[in-house]
Design a protein around this motif. Structure first.
Motif, PDB file in Angstrom:
ATOM      1  N   LEU A  49     -39.574  19.560  25.734  1.00 36.52           N
ATOM      2  CA  LEU A  49     -39.572  18.166  26.139  1.00 36.52           C
ATOM      3  C   LEU A  49     -39.642  17.208  24.969  1.00 36.52           C
ATOM      4  O   LEU A  49     -39.494  16.002  25.159  1.00 36.52           O
ATOM      5  CB  LEU A  49     -40.749  17.905  27.092  1.00 36.52           C
ATOM      6  N   TYR A  50     -39.886  17.674  23.760  1.00 37.46           N
ATOM      7  CA  TYR A  50     -39.875  16.736  22.634  1.00 37.46           C
ATOM      8  C   TYR A  50     -38.430  16.450  22.251  1.00 37.46           C
ATOM      9  O   TYR A  50     -37.577  17.313  22.217  1.00 37.46           O
ATOM     10  CB  TYR A  50     -40.719  17.241  21.463  1.00 37.46           C
ATOM     11  N   ALA A 107     -34.101   3.570  10.629  1.00 42.67           N
ATOM     12  CA  ALA A 107     -34.488   2.540  11.588  1.00 42.67           C
ATOM     13  C   ALA A 107     -35.518   1.591  10.984  1.00 42.67           C
ATOM     14  O   ALA A 107     -36.304   1.956  10.110  1.00 42.67           O
ATOM     15  CB  ALA A 107     -35.055   3.181  12.851  1.00 42.67           C
ATOM     16  N   ARG A 108     -35.524   0.374  11.488  1.00 42.69           N
ATOM     17  CA  ARG A 108     -36.504  -0.614  11.052  1.00 42.69           C
ATOM     18  C   ARG A 108     -37.907  -0.216  11.502  1.00 42.69           C
ATOM     19  O   ARG A 108     -38.874  -0.394  10.761  1.00 42.69           O
ATOM     20  CB  ARG A 108     -36.120  -1.968  11.649  1.00 42.69           C
ATOM     21  N   TRP A 109     -38.024   0.293  12.737  1.00 42.21           N
ATOM     22  CA  TRP A 109     -39.311   0.715  13.301  1.00 42.21           C
ATOM     23  C   TRP A 109     -39.208   2.190  13.667  1.00 42.21           C
ATOM     24  O   TRP A 109     -38.246   2.618  14.293  1.00 42.21           O
ATOM     25  CB  TRP A 109     -39.649  -0.089  14.551  1.00 42.21           C
ATOM     26  N   ASN A 110     -40.239   2.959  13.299  1.00 43.71           N
ATOM     27  CA  ASN A 110     -40.265   4.390  13.600  1.00 43.71           C
ATOM     28  C   ASN A 110     -41.450   4.681  14.501  1.00 43.71           C
ATOM     29  O   ASN A 110     -42.610   4.531  14.097  1.00 43.71           O
ATOM     30  CB  ASN A 110     -40.340   5.188  12.307  1.00 43.71           C
ATOM     31  N   VAL A 111     -41.136   5.094  15.716  1.00 41.02           N
ATOM     32  CA  VAL A 111     -42.122   5.207  16.777  1.00 41.02           C
ATOM     33  C   VAL A 111     -42.457   6.670  17.027  1.00 41.02           C
ATOM     34  O   VAL A 111     -41.561   7.520  17.099  1.00 41.02           O
ATOM     35  CB  VAL A 111     -41.602   4.555  18.068  1.00 41.02           C
ATOM     36  N   ILE A 112     -43.745   6.949  17.169  1.00 40.90           N
ATOM     37  CA  ILE A 112     -44.221   8.256  17.613  1.00 40.90           C
ATOM     38  C   ILE A 112     -44.853   8.035  18.982  1.00 40.90           C
ATOM     39  O   ILE A 112     -45.962   7.497  19.088  1.00 40.90           O
ATOM     40  CB  ILE A 112     -45.239   8.865  16.627  1.00 40.90           C
ATOM     41  N   ALA A 113     -44.124   8.401  20.034  1.00 44.15           N
ATOM     42  CA  ALA A 113     -44.598   8.209  21.405  1.00 44.15           C
ATOM     43  C   ALA A 113     -45.189   9.521  21.894  1.00 44.15           C
ATOM     44  O   ALA A 113     -44.477  10.523  21.999  1.00 44.15           O
ATOM     45  CB  ALA A 113     -43.442   7.761  22.304  1.00 44.15           C
ATOM     46  N   ASN A 128     -39.529   8.822  18.604  1.00 43.74           N
ATOM     47  CA  ASN A 128     -39.769  10.258  18.632  1.00 43.74           C
ATOM     48  C   ASN A 128     -40.768  10.551  19.749  1.00 43.74           C
ATOM     49  O   ASN A 128     -41.911  10.077  19.700  1.00 43.74           O
ATOM     50  CB  ASN A 128     -40.344  10.725  17.297  1.00 43.74           C
ATOM     51  N   VAL A 129     -40.353  11.313  20.743  1.00 44.31           N
ATOM     52  CA  VAL A 129     -41.183  11.597  21.906  1.00 44.31           C
ATOM     53  C   VAL A 129     -41.773  13.000  21.751  1.00 44.31           C
ATOM     54  O   VAL A 129     -41.035  13.982  21.646  1.00 44.31           O
ATOM     55  CB  VAL A 129     -40.362  11.506  23.205  1.00 44.31           C
ATOM     56  N   LEU A 130     -43.097  13.089  21.727  1.00 43.12           N
ATOM     57  CA  LEU A 130     -43.770  14.362  21.481  1.00 43.12           C
ATOM     58  C   LEU A 130     -44.284  15.004  22.765  1.00 43.12           C
ATOM     59  O   LEU A 130     -44.473  14.351  23.786  1.00 43.12           O
ATOM     60  CB  LEU A 130     -44.951  14.165  20.530  1.00 43.12           C
ATOM     61  N   TRP A 154     -35.943   5.339  32.277  1.00 42.10           N
ATOM     62  CA  TRP A 154     -37.255   5.798  31.829  1.00 42.10           C
ATOM     63  C   TRP A 154     -37.106   6.964  30.867  1.00 42.10           C
ATOM     64  O   TRP A 154     -36.197   7.792  31.005  1.00 42.10           O
ATOM     65  CB  TRP A 154     -38.108   6.266  33.012  1.00 42.10           C
ATOM     66  N   ILE A 155     -38.010   7.033  29.905  1.00 45.23           N
ATOM     67  CA  ILE A 155     -38.163   8.191  29.033  1.00 45.23           C
ATOM     68  C   ILE A 155     -39.568   8.714  29.278  1.00 45.23           C
ATOM     69  O   ILE A 155     -40.549   7.993  29.097  1.00 45.23           O
ATOM     70  CB  ILE A 155     -37.969   7.812  27.557  1.00 45.23           C
ATOM     71  N   LEU A 156     -39.684   9.975  29.700  1.00 43.27           N
ATOM     72  CA  LEU A 156     -40.974  10.506  30.129  1.00 43.27           C
ATOM     73  C   LEU A 156     -41.370  11.737  29.330  1.00 43.27           C
ATOM     74  O   LEU A 156     -40.517  12.517  28.892  1.00 43.27           O
ATOM     75  CB  LEU A 156     -40.941  10.891  31.613  1.00 43.27           C
TER      76      LEU A 156
END
Length: 531
Positions: free
Chosen positions: A296-297, A360-366, A309-311, A232-234
């Motif tokens: 935590l980011y 990366a092919r997909w760049n995610v902002i979580a 990218n986890v904010l 898990w990534i929290l």
């Protein structure tokens, strides 16, 4: 691939056949199973993963174990019977961190599945399954992600976690509201919250309060099974500390009441909350006990397929726009909040650097709260539903900061941005444009907002929003506030497929999971399409 249902049942049966020699001068006598809160893994890297457990006697009383370190042995194997152990060691479960254990296991193979377990004072933990991230340069054909958030223990049961544990996933993202801070009050006799040290505040305050609440949530078998099945990534939202807090600013509803706390007093509460959060989850960065600050980011790369990218949009945010007594208020309040920020300047620059430097092919902002520009009928004044209002606790309360980020995505040609969110206890799949009303312009990103695991969405709002969205929010391609569950993503270099996986009921422990919506975005062509 080993079936997860068989694994979760089989490991319990096989554990009795396994032995590990334990010799420790610090081993304390533990008369009962100390692993009642289960095991978990998280923060996967190509060569590493964090393993977690916490030893308990009385799960709701952290002081019920001896006040000294207890030695815990751990093993990592390539098979579920642990015949091929590749890493092993010992760790100290210390009373200062509630006898929790965080092992950052290094030297693992990229993109590989592992099994792990712990042993303490003759007791063997359940086994968990985990997976490392692919190598940074790897060409990855497929990534499977689960997204969960908002699990109010008192509002119902968690059959969604049973469904999640049975999926075939590479990683789970939890986007906040892992616990809720409210006083005991539930229609379900076995879902009552722990009683805090100061009852009547509807609020946790002390480290003991937060520890007991986290432990209570971990007593749920469905949650433990989901943790044991995947890494898990929290990231936390507000309820891990207090509803709608902003930085060191107490909840707006507490103003002018005995519950209100000054920033210095609230800092102590936040420090206790952050410490308990770390103590109960598989997080790599250690907390500093007593400190209200906890970075935590962070970001995770899954080969060349996806960068996540986890904010943290709570710890560094400025206060919500003033002048309202609730989350909701005039749209103009958010539009004019030029000094407002959800991320703080340092995190914003960190995010932009990670986006502009990504291959990366997909760049995610979580992150935690909806970025989509949403207009709600004015349910605060049902007699006058227009003009519409905005949720000022979301990005709508910080419109200039959102516009700045969306323009950055466009001007820097960030490849295939995908925003993930939770918090609002309902599903929203949306196209993100710099000008939300210019439907002739191409979206610069898409957003998937996951419904809650169990937290409530007012049933009376569901139908009116479904009716109003085509007019008020035409960029919203899908909305549903009637169901609880999670999101499942199937990501390839060509397509990001999003499926809403929902349960029929949270009034019972067991309820079937079905796919109630499927939407996708195609690489190189921003915008959502039915799948």
């Amino acid at each position: 691939m080993i079936n997860r249902r068989r694994f979760l049942v089989g490991t319990a049966a096989s554990a009795a056949l396994l032995t590990v020699d334990v010799r420790s001068a610090h081993a304390a006598p533990l008369k009962s199973d100390p692993f009642a809160l289960g095991v978990a893994s998280g923060d996967p890297l190509p060569d590493a993963v964090v393993l977690w457990t916490r030893l308990v006697n009385d799960p709701l009383n952290a002081g019920s174990l001896p006040g000294k370190p207890i030695e815990v042995q751990w093993q990592v194997a390539t098979d579920e019977r642990f015949t091929h152990v590749v890493r092993r060691g010992t760790a100290a479960a210390r009373p200062g961190l509630a006898h929790s254990v965080h092992v950052d296991v290094r030297g693992l193979r990229p993109g590989s599945q592992y099994f792990y377990r712990f042993r303490a004072a003759g007791h063997l933990s359940p086994a968990g399954r985990t997976r490392t991230a692919p190598a940074g340069s790897a060409r990855v054909d497929r990534l499977r992600i689960g997204v969960v958030n908002c699990q109010d223990f008192q509002n119902g049961y968690w059959p969604a976690y049973d469904g999640l544990a049975a999926e075939e996933l590479d990683v789970v993202l939890h986007l906040g509201d892992y616990i809720y801070e409210y006083d005991p009050k539930s229609v379900y006799p076995d879902r009552q919250h722990t009683l805090p040290q100061t009852a009547g505040l509807d609020q946790l305050r002390t480290l003991a309060d937060y520890r007991a609440r986290h432990a209570l949530y971990k007593t749920d078998p469905a949650l433990r099974a989901a943790h044991a099945a995947f890494p898990w990534i929290l990231t936390p939202d507000d309820h891990e500390v207090e509803n709608n807090y902003a930085g060191l600013i107490d909840e707006i509803d507490d103003l002018n009441t005995p519950k209100y706390q000054s920033p210095s007093v609230f800092a102590a509460q936040r420090a206790a909350a952050y410490q308990a959060y770390y103590e109960h989850l598989p997080l790599r960065r250690p907390v500093r006990p007593g400190s209200p600050d906890y970075r935590l980011y962070r970001r995770f790369d899954f080969g060349r397929l996806a960068r996540i990218n986890v904010l943290d949009t709570r710890q560094y945010r400025t206060d919500q726009p003033p002048g309202t007594a609730s989350d909701f208020g005039p749209i103009a309040s958010g539009l004019g909040n030029t000094a407002g920020t959800l991320t703080g300047a340092a995190q914003e620059q960190w995010l932009k650097g990670g986006l502009s430097g990504s291959s990366a092919r997909w760049n995610v902002i979580a992150q935690q709260v909806m970025m989509s520009q949403i207009r709600f009928p004015n349910f605060l004044d049902p007699a006058h539903p227009l003009p519409p209002i905005a949720n000022l606790d979301q990005w709508d309360g910080y419109d200039p900061a959102r516009t700045r980020l969306l323009r950055f995505l466009a001007s820097h040609r960030v490849a295939n941005p995908v925003v993930l969110a939770g918090d609002i206890h309902s599903s929203w799949f949306s196209d993100l444009r710099i000008d939300r009303d210019d439907l002739t312009s191409a979206p610069v990103a898409v957003e998937f907002t996951a419904t809650s695991v169990s937290s409530d969405f007012p049933a009376a709002f569901d139908a009116p929003l479904k009716t109003a969205n085509p007019t008020l929010n035409p960029h919203v391609r899908y909305f549903d506030g009637s169901r609880r569950g999670y999101l499942r993503f199937d990501v390839t270099p060509e397509r990001w497929l999003a499926e809403a996986r929902t349960v029929d009921s949270i009034a019972v422990r067991t309820s079937p999971v079905t796919t109630t919506a499927s939407w996708a975005t195609v690489a190189g062509r921003p915008g959502l399409v039915p799948a």
